[in-house]
Design an enzyme around this catalytic site. Structure first.
Site, PDB file in Angstrom:
ATOM      1  N   ASP A  14       0.835  -1.189   0.000  1.00  0.00           N
ATOM      2  CA  ASP A  14       0.000   0.000   0.000  1.00  0.00           C
ATOM      3  C   ASP A  14       0.877   1.249   0.000  1.00  0.00           C
ATOM      4  OD1 ASP A  14      -2.457  -1.300  -0.023  1.00  0.00           O
ATOM      5  OD2 ASP A  14      -2.511  -1.472   2.163  1.00  0.00           O
ATOM      6  N   LEU A 223     -21.609  -2.319  10.293  1.00  0.00           N
ATOM      7  CA  LEU A 223     -22.606  -1.463   9.653  1.00  0.00           C
ATOM      8  C   LEU A 223     -22.113  -0.038   9.440  1.00  0.00           C
ATOM      9  CD1 LEU A 223     -25.616  -2.632  11.864  1.00  0.00           C
ATOM     10  CD2 LEU A 223     -24.930  -3.546   9.637  1.00  0.00           C
ATOM     11  N   GLY A 224     -20.810   0.173   9.481  1.00  0.00           N
ATOM     12  CA  GLY A 224     -20.274   1.511   9.282  1.00  0.00           C
ATOM     13  C   GLY A 224     -20.724   2.465  10.370  1.00  0.00           C
ATOM     14  N   ASP A 254     -10.985  -4.608   8.938  1.00  0.00           N
ATOM     15  CA  ASP A 254      -9.877  -5.490   9.328  1.00  0.00           C
ATOM     16  C   ASP A 254      -9.454  -5.209  10.767  1.00  0.00           C
ATOM     17  OD1 ASP A 254      -9.783  -6.599   6.743  1.00  0.00           O
ATOM     18  OD2 ASP A 254      -8.411  -5.050   6.047  1.00  0.00           O
TER      19      ASP A 254
END
Length: 314
Positions: A14, A223-224, A254
């Protein structure tokens, strides 16, 4: 032996950088560039290591970028178990546009994977005799749809709890096989599995049905901004999101999974492990780019939300 083995079939390097402005055709110069190991299972391993757990990251590894991935993990003190593959490990790019505050994410699909490479991963799992096995991430191109089923079977040989965070046909195949200790879909992933949109009641009903069919012992649905739901055979827990200033949502799921698995591997009660997962997910959103979270931030948010860790573990 490490208490947790994580598996990543499509890891990444990344790359994150800051840009004054992202404009087409112009050279976009990046500053404050960082390189970090990434991919679902690797991010889980990094969180477990951050919290003080012993973890080994097993990942498919290709060529120079695969070697670089190993060096990055070594720098973080994480044991790395590479499984050679024909293709090159992918490189992902994230750019923060300072002029708009927006993030741009460029993620290659990665190399094609062969059944023999999946079998090599399953064979490696057979050598683990204790602790947890965590597989996280979508399947790469070419990987058999039953790849996670093979891993679940391999973990079952030594009666190891198998944890899964995946999506699509791979998730459906693994749940059809059953015997999963903990499965962690997002709301959209659970809706894809169910075949239709789900309201709050539908999420709970679908999670309970997975448990009733013996497909998983626990189902955690993230669910954010609406928090998360955890279903077990004898209870259903719902927690609101822990409020932080959100700078990036990369790695939040994660981080949630890594913290929860770490806590369970340390013998925490389910409710407290669930809350620690929420704290880690929130802490990750407070950091920019591909950075995950710091231990002190995780436990600070955990305690602020009313969490009580075992005295010898915090």
């Amino acid at each position: 032996m490490a208490s947790v083995l994580t598996i990543t079939l499509n890891p990444t390097i990344d790359v994150f950088g800051e840009a004054a402005e992202v404009r087409p055709t112009h050279k976009v110069r990046l500053k404050d560039t960082s390189f970090e190991p990434g991919g679902g299972g690797i991010n889980v391993a990094r969180i477990i290591s951050t919290l003080g757990g012993e973890v080994e990251a097993l990942a498919l590894s290709g060529w120079e970028m695969g070697d670089f991935l190993g060096r990055l993990l070594k720098d973080e003190g994480i044991a790395y178990h590479p499984i050679p593959m024909e293709g090159e490990t992918r490189v992902a790019l994230m750019v923060h546009d300072q002029s708009t505050g927006l993030e741009y994410r460029f993620l290659p699909e990665g190399p094609e994977v062969h059944a023999r490479e999946i079998d090599a991963c399953a064979e490696a799992i057979l050598h683990k005799k204790e602790g947890f096995v965590v597989a996280s991430g979508s399947l790469p191109r070419g990987a058999p749809v039953d790849s996670y089923v093979r891993f679940a079977r391999a973990a079952g040989v030594n009666r190891l709890p198998f944890v899964l965070d995946s999506s699509g046909d791979a998730l459906k195949a693994a749940l059809a096989h059953g015997g999963i200790f903990l499965v962690k879909p997002s709301q959209s992933e659970l809706e894809s599995y169910a075949g239709h949109q789900l309201d709050a009641g539908g999420i709970e009903t679908t999670a309970r049905a997975i448990i009733a069919r013996g497909q998983a012992r626990m189902v955690a649905v993230t669910l954010g901004a609406d928090g998360a739901v955890l279903a077990t055979p004898d209870r259903l827990l719902r927690l609101p999101a822990i409020q932080v200033d959100v700078r990036s949502t990369v790695g939040a799921g994660d981080s949630f999974l890594g913290a929860m698995v770490w806590a369970l591997s340390e013998g925490w009660q389910i409710e407290q492990a669930f809350l620690l997962g929420m704290a880690a997910g929130a802490a990750a959103t407070g950091n920019p780019g591909t950075s995950l979270c710091r231990k002190e931030d995780v436990f600070g948010l955990f305690e602020k939300a009313g969490g009580k860790a075992p005295p010898s573990r915090a």
